[in-house]
Design an enzyme around this catalytic site. Structure first.
Site, PDB file in Angstrom:
ATOM      1  N   CYS A 114       0.822  -1.200   0.000  1.00 35.93           N
ATOM      2  CA  CYS A 114       0.000   0.000   0.000  1.00 35.93           C
ATOM      3  C   CYS A 114       0.865   1.264   0.000  1.00 35.93           C
ATOM      4  O   CYS A 114       1.985   1.252   0.501  1.00 35.93           O
ATOM      5  CB  CYS A 114      -0.867   0.031   1.243  1.00 35.93           C
ATOM      6  SG  CYS A 114      -1.818  -1.453   1.488  1.00 35.93           S
TER       7      CYS A 114
ATOM      8  N   TRP B  15      -3.097  -2.600  -1.405  1.00 33.99           N
ATOM      9  CA  TRP B  15      -2.735  -3.976  -1.761  1.00 33.99           C
ATOM     10  C   TRP B  15      -3.450  -4.854  -0.746  1.00 33.99           C
ATOM     11  O   TRP B  15      -3.134  -4.808   0.444  1.00 33.99           O
ATOM     12  CB  TRP B  15      -1.213  -4.123  -1.673  1.00 33.99           C
ATOM     13  CG  TRP B  15      -0.673  -5.416  -2.176  1.00 33.99           C
ATOM     14  CD1 TRP B  15      -0.417  -5.748  -3.478  1.00 33.99           C
ATOM     15  CD2 TRP B  15      -0.267  -6.551  -1.396  1.00 33.99           C
ATOM     16  NE1 TRP B  15       0.110  -7.010  -3.551  1.00 33.99           N
ATOM     17  CE2 TRP B  15       0.209  -7.537  -2.286  1.00 33.99           C
ATOM     18  CE3 TRP B  15      -0.270  -6.842  -0.035  1.00 33.99           C
ATOM     19  CZ2 TRP B  15       0.678  -8.772  -1.872  1.00 33.99           C
ATOM     20  CZ3 TRP B  15       0.195  -8.072   0.393  1.00 33.99           C
ATOM     21  CH2 TRP B  15       0.669  -9.027  -0.529  1.00 33.99           C
TER      22      TRP B  15
ATOM     23  N   GLY C  11      -0.326  -0.992   6.683  1.00 37.88           N
ATOM     24  CA  GLY C  11       0.016  -1.826   7.840  1.00 37.88           C
ATOM     25  C   GLY C  11      -1.159  -2.699   8.242  1.00 37.88           C
ATOM     26  O   GLY C  11      -2.146  -2.814   7.504  1.00 37.88           O
TER      27      GLY C  11
ATOM     28  N   GLU D 262      18.160 -16.842  -8.624  1.00 32.53           N
ATOM     29  CA  GLU D 262      17.710 -15.484  -8.935  1.00 32.53           C
ATOM     30  C   GLU D 262      17.125 -15.426 -10.352  1.00 32.53           C
ATOM     31  O   GLU D 262      16.106 -14.767 -10.587  1.00 32.53           O
ATOM     32  CB  GLU D 262      18.879 -14.504  -8.748  1.00 32.53           C
ATOM     33  CG  GLU D 262      18.610 -13.059  -9.132  1.00 32.53           C
ATOM     34  CD  GLU D 262      17.417 -12.431  -8.422  1.00 32.53           C
ATOM     35  OE1 GLU D 262      16.906 -12.988  -7.446  1.00 32.53           O
ATOM     36  OE2 GLU D 262      16.969 -11.372  -8.903  1.00 32.53           O
TER      37      GLU D 262
ATOM     38  N   LYS E 120      13.298 -14.301 -11.177  1.00 34.45           N
ATOM     39  CA  LYS E 120      12.973 -13.181 -12.068  1.00 34.45           C
ATOM     40  C   LYS E 120      11.984 -13.612 -13.140  1.00 34.45           C
ATOM     41  O   LYS E 120      11.016 -12.924 -13.424  1.00 34.45           O
ATOM     42  CB  LYS E 120      14.280 -12.687 -12.692  1.00 34.45           C
ATOM     43  CG  LYS E 120      14.413 -11.244 -12.928  1.00 34.45           C
ATOM     44  CD  LYS E 120      14.719 -10.370 -11.745  1.00 34.45           C
ATOM     45  CE  LYS E 120      14.112 -10.720 -10.442  1.00 34.45           C
ATOM     46  NZ  LYS E 120      14.601 -10.032  -9.289  1.00 34.45           N
TER      47      LYS E 120
HETATM   48  C1  F6R Z   1      12.069  -9.905  -6.395  1.00 34.71           C
HETATM   49  C2  F6R Z   1      11.996  -8.960  -5.314  1.00 34.71           C
HETATM   50  C3  F6R Z   1      11.721  -9.467  -3.944  1.00 34.71           C
HETATM   51  C4  F6R Z   1      12.530  -8.668  -2.909  1.00 34.71           C
HETATM   52  C5  F6R Z   1      12.122  -9.074  -1.492  1.00 34.71           C
HETATM   53  C6  F6R Z   1      12.964  -8.371  -0.446  1.00 34.71           C
HETATM   54  O1  F6R Z   1      12.408  -9.283  -7.598  1.00 34.71           O
HETATM   55  O2  F6R Z   1      12.124  -7.783  -5.498  1.00 34.71           O
HETATM   56  O3  F6R Z   1      11.984 -10.827  -3.835  1.00 34.71           O
HETATM   57  O4  F6R Z   1      13.888  -8.901  -3.116  1.00 34.71           O
HETATM   58  O5  F6R Z   1      10.776  -8.768  -1.299  1.00 34.71           O
HETATM   59  O6  F6R Z   1      12.862  -6.996  -0.565  1.00 34.71           O
HETATM   60  P1  F6R Z   1      13.906  -6.025   0.104  1.00 34.71           P
HETATM   61  O7  F6R Z   1      15.224  -6.228  -0.570  1.00 34.71           O
HETATM   62  O8  F6R Z   1      13.352  -4.657  -0.117  1.00 34.71           O
HETATM   63  O9  F6R Z   1      13.990  -6.395   1.549  1.00 34.71           O
END
Ligand code: F6R
Length: 615
Positions: free
Chosen positions: A2, A79, A106, A488, A492
Site C-alpha cells: 500500500c 494492496w 500496515g 535469482e 525473475k
Molecule cells: C524480487 C523482489 C523481492 C525482494 C524481497 C525483499 O524481484 O524484489 O523478492 O527482493 O521482497 O525486498 P527487500 O530487498 O526490499 O527487503
C-alpha cells in the site's frame, strides 16, 4: 504494498494526489482512492484497478465542482490484506459520522476486538478492513480535538500503521503517524506533502523528515509541521534531511519499462557502490560507513546474514565471498525463519540485514531479534533513511538510486558488489594478501565496463527469449557462485512472466526434479568457465538425454560447450564473482524479453508488491 500520499497547501489537492498515486503504482496495488477537503466537506472517491480508473472518476464526478479546487486531502493505493480488492475495501475510509477520513498502511492486529466493541456501541462497518475500524475508533474518541483522538486511539491498537487523516471539523489540519510502516513529511513552500515513499513527493521538495515509530505529527496549512510528538504526547525532535536524488531518477527516461531502464543503469549503479570506497594501493576497501578498526574486524568470528527474496540470493553470494576471501564462517537465513527459530547468536557474531527497501517486515523483525540476542547488527540498504537503515548500528548504502520496477535488478547486483567489498575488507584483516586484494580491487573496478559489454548482447538474448516464450515450465541450474544466480534467474522469470521456473543446484536435479524433464521443459544451465563448469557439463548431458531443450550461459570464446546447447548466451570473460553478476544481468534481460513477449505487466506483476511490509 500500500502507498500513501497526502497534501495540505495552496494548490488543487486532487492533482497532486493523483500524480503521487501514479508514482506509488510501482509498489503494487489493486485499488486506489482519495479524499479532498472542500471547506468543511469530505469528498471521497475510490476505484478498483489502476489509478487511471480513479482519475477518470475524478474527472467525471467532480467536473467543475468545488472538490476540484480543494487544497488538502489524502490518497492511497491498496494492496489487499483484509478483504478482497473491492471499492468498499479501498481507502480512504470514512467514519460513521462522516467527519473523519483516513488512509492506512500496515495491519491492526486487534481489529476484531475493537470492531466488536464499536459494533456494540452501534457503529456500522461497510468494509472488511482493519483500517475502517481504526477510523471509527478515532471517531469514537473524538471530542473536538482530532489530534488528541488520534493519540488515544493509537494507544489502543496493536500492530503496525502508517496513517494520514483529515477531519472536516478541523479542515486546516492534517495528521499523520507511524509505527512499523514508513511515513515521510516533505516540507515545501507553503505546502506539506506526506508520503509513504520519497518517490511520491520528491517532485515538490527535497527537504524531508522521516518519522520514527510511534511519532505523530500535526500539520497546519499555513505553519506546516507544528509539532512532532510520541504516543505519550512527549515532544520529539526530528532532523530535516535532504533527499539525494531527483525526479529524473524516478522516471523512465525513454525506456519502455522501469525494469529495462534499471537493468541498463547497472554499470552506473555498480560504479556508485565502489566510488571512493576502494584503496588500490593497499588492495582493500574503505567502507567508512562501518567505522571499524582492523582490530574490531578481526574479533568478528561469524557472519549471520538475513534477507528475503532477491536479497536472499545476493546474501548467498555474500556467504561464499566471506568464506572464500575472509575465511569467515557465514550463514544465510530466510529472515522469516530467523525471527521464529531460536537462532544461536554467539559473542562476536555479526548479523547483517540485507534489504533494498529497508522496510521488509520479516527482515526488520530479524534485525530486532538479532539485537535482542546481543548481536552487532549492520544493514545493507538502498533506500536512505529506511527503517532498517535507521535501526541497524552500522551500515553501507547501496547507492543504486531508486528502484521502481517491482522486480529487483540493480539492487541485486549492487548488493553483491557491496558484499564483495566487505569480504575484501574483512579478508585483508585476515589471510588475504595485498596482491590478492589489489587483484580483487581491479576486478571490481572492471565490472561496469564488463556489464556494458554484456548489455550489448541484449538483441541476441531477445531472440532466444522469443524462441522460448511459450514454454510454461523451465529449470535453471548452477553450481558454486552460479547456484544463487540460478535461483535469482528463476525468480525473475516467474515473477514477471508467470512461467513456472525452478532454480536448482545442478547436482540436486537427480534427487527428484529430473523426473519432470522432457521436450516441453527447457533447462537454462549456467556453464560459465568458472569452478563447477566440468560438473555442470555432465548435468547438461543428463538433461539432453531427457530431451529438454538446453540454453547455456557460457564464457565468450569457450567453443567447447557450444555443441552441448540448443542456444547460447555468451558472457564476457571475468573472474568468478564478477561472472556471477554478468550472468545475472543476462538472465534479467532474458526474463524481461520473455515477459514483454507474453504481454505481461513487467513493472507491476500481478499479486506482487515492491516492499513487503507485512509478514
Ligand atoms: C524480487 C523482489 C523481492 C525482494 C524481497 C525483499 O524481484 O524484489 O523478492 O527482493 O521482497 O525486498 P527487500 O530487498 O526490499 O527487503
Amino acid at each position: 504494498m500500500c502507498g500513501i500520499i497526502a497534501y495540505i497547501g495552496q494548490k488543487p489537492a486532487h492533482e497532486i494526489l493523483i500524480r503521487g498515486l501514479h508514482r506509488l503504482e510501482y509498489r503494487g496495488y489493486d485499488s486506489s482512492g482519495l479524499t479532498v477537503m472542500d471547506k468543511n466537506k469530505i469528498n471521497t472517491l475510490r476505484a478498483v484497478g489502476k489509478v487511471d480508473n480513479l482519475s477518470e472518476k475524478v474527472n467525471d464526478s467532480w467536473e467543475s465542482k468545488p472538490a476540484k479546487e480543494a487544497t488538502s486531502g489524502i490518497a492511497h493505493t491498496r494492496w489487499a490484506t483484509h478483504g478482497l480488492p473491492t471499492e468498499e475495501n479501498a481507502h480512504p475510509h470514512t467514519d460513521n459520522s462522516g467527519k473523519i477520513s483516513l488512509v492506512h498502511n500496515g495491519i491492526i492486529e486487534n481489529y476484531q476486538q475493537l470492531r466488536s466493541k464499536l459494533e456494540s456501541k452501534g457503529y456500522k462497518f461497510y468494509s472488511e478492513t482493519d483500517s475502517e475500524v481504526l477510523c471509527n475508533l478515532i471517531s469514537e474518541l473524538y471530542n473536538e480535538d482530532i489530534e488528541e483522538a488520534v493519540v488515544q486511539a493509537l494507544k489502543m491498537v496493536e500492530g503496525t500503521y502508517g496513517i494520514a487523516l483529515v477531519c472536516s471539523d478541523e479542515p486546516e489540519r492534517l495528521i499523520a503517524a507511524r509505527r512499523g510502516s514508513p511515513i515521510i513529511i516533505g516540507l515545501g513552500e507553503k505546502e506539506t506533502i506526506v508520503a509513504s515513499d520519497v518517490s511520491a513527493l520528491v517532485q515538490y521538495t527535497k527537504q524531508v523528515i522521516y518519522l520514527n515509530d510511534n511519532d505523530i505529527v500535526t500539520i497546519n496549512r499555513d505553519e506546516g509541521v507544528t509539532e512532532i510528538f510520541d504516543i505519550t504526547k512527549t515532544h520529539v525532535s526530528r532532523e530535516v534531511e535532504e533527499v539525494d536524488w531527483d525526479l529524473g531518477s524516478a522516471e523512465k527516461g525513454g525506456y519502455e519499462h522501469y525494469m529495462l531502464k534499471e537493468i541498463f543503469e547497472q554499470p552506473e549503479a555498480i560504479t556508485n557502490t565502489f566510488r571512493g570506497r576502494l584503496n588500490l594501493d593497499e588492495g582493500t576497501a574503505i567502507l567508512s560507513g562501518l567505522n571499524l578498526t582492523p582490530k574490531k574486524i578481526v574479533e568478528i568470528n561469524r557472519v549471520l546474514i538475513f534477507a528475503c527474496g532477491t536479497s536472499l540470493h545476493a546474501s548467498m553470494l555474500g556467504q561464499y565471498f566471506f568464506e572464500d576471501y575472509a575465511q569467515l564462517p557465514s550463514n544465510v537465513n530466510h529472515a522469516a525463519e530467523f525471527r521464529y527459530r531460536n537462532p544461536i547468536v554467539e559473542k562476536h557474531t555479526l548479523a547483517l540485514a540485507i534489504s533494498q527497501s529497508g522496510e521488509t517486515a520479516d527482515t526488520l523483525a530479524a534485525v530486532r531479534e538479532a539485537k535482542r540476542k546481543g548481536a552487532d547488527v549492520w544493514g545493507l540498504c538502498n533506500v536512505v533513511g529506511s527503517t532498517i537503515a535507521r535501526e541497524t548500528e552500522r551500515g553501507i548504502y547501496l547507492h543504486a538510486g531508486p528502484e521502481i520496477s517491482v522486480a529487483s535488478t540493480k539492487a541485486f547486483t549492487t548488493q553483491v558488489m557491496v558484499l564483495l567489498q566487505m569480504a575484501l575488507k574483512f579478508g585483508r584483516c585476515h589471510r588475504l594478501s595485498r596482491s590478492e586484494g589489489v587483484k580483487l580491487c581491479q576486478h571490481i573496478e572492471s565490472t561496469p565496463e564488463l556489464i556494458r559489454e554484456m548489455l550489448k548482447e541484449a538483441e541476441n538474448i531477445k531472440k532466444i527469449a522469443l524462441k522460448y516464450k511459450d514454454y510454461d515450465n523451465c529449470f535453471y541450474i548452477g553450481r558454486g557462485y552460479m547456484y544463487p544466480v540460478a535461483l535469482e534467474g528463476a525468480l525473475k522469470l516467474k515473477e514477471i512472466s508467470y512461467i513456472h521456473a525452478e532454480g536448482y543446484h545442478a547436482a540436486e536435479l537427480k534427487h527428484g526434479p529430473i523426473a519432470l524433464l522432457e521436450e516441453s521443459v527447457p533447462v537454462i544451465a549456467l556453464a560459465n568457465d568458472v569452478d563447477g563448469k566440468d560438473k555442470i557439463i555432465g548435468n547438461v548431458e543428463e538433461c539432453k538425454a531427457r530431451k529438454s531443450p538446453v540454453i547455456l550461459t557460457a564464457t565468450k570464446g569457450d567453443e567447447e560447450v557450444k555443441s552441448l546447447s540448443d542456444d547460447i548466451i555468451w558472457i564476457p570473460e571475468a573472474s568468478a564473482p564478477i561472472a556471477a553478476i554478468l550472468t545475472t544481468v543476462a538472465l534479467q534481460l532474458y526474463s524481461y524479453y520473455v515477459a514483454v513477449a507474453r504481454g505481461c505487466d513487467v513493472d507491476q506483476p500481478r499479486n506482487l508488491a515492491k516492499s513487503v511490509t507485512v509478514e
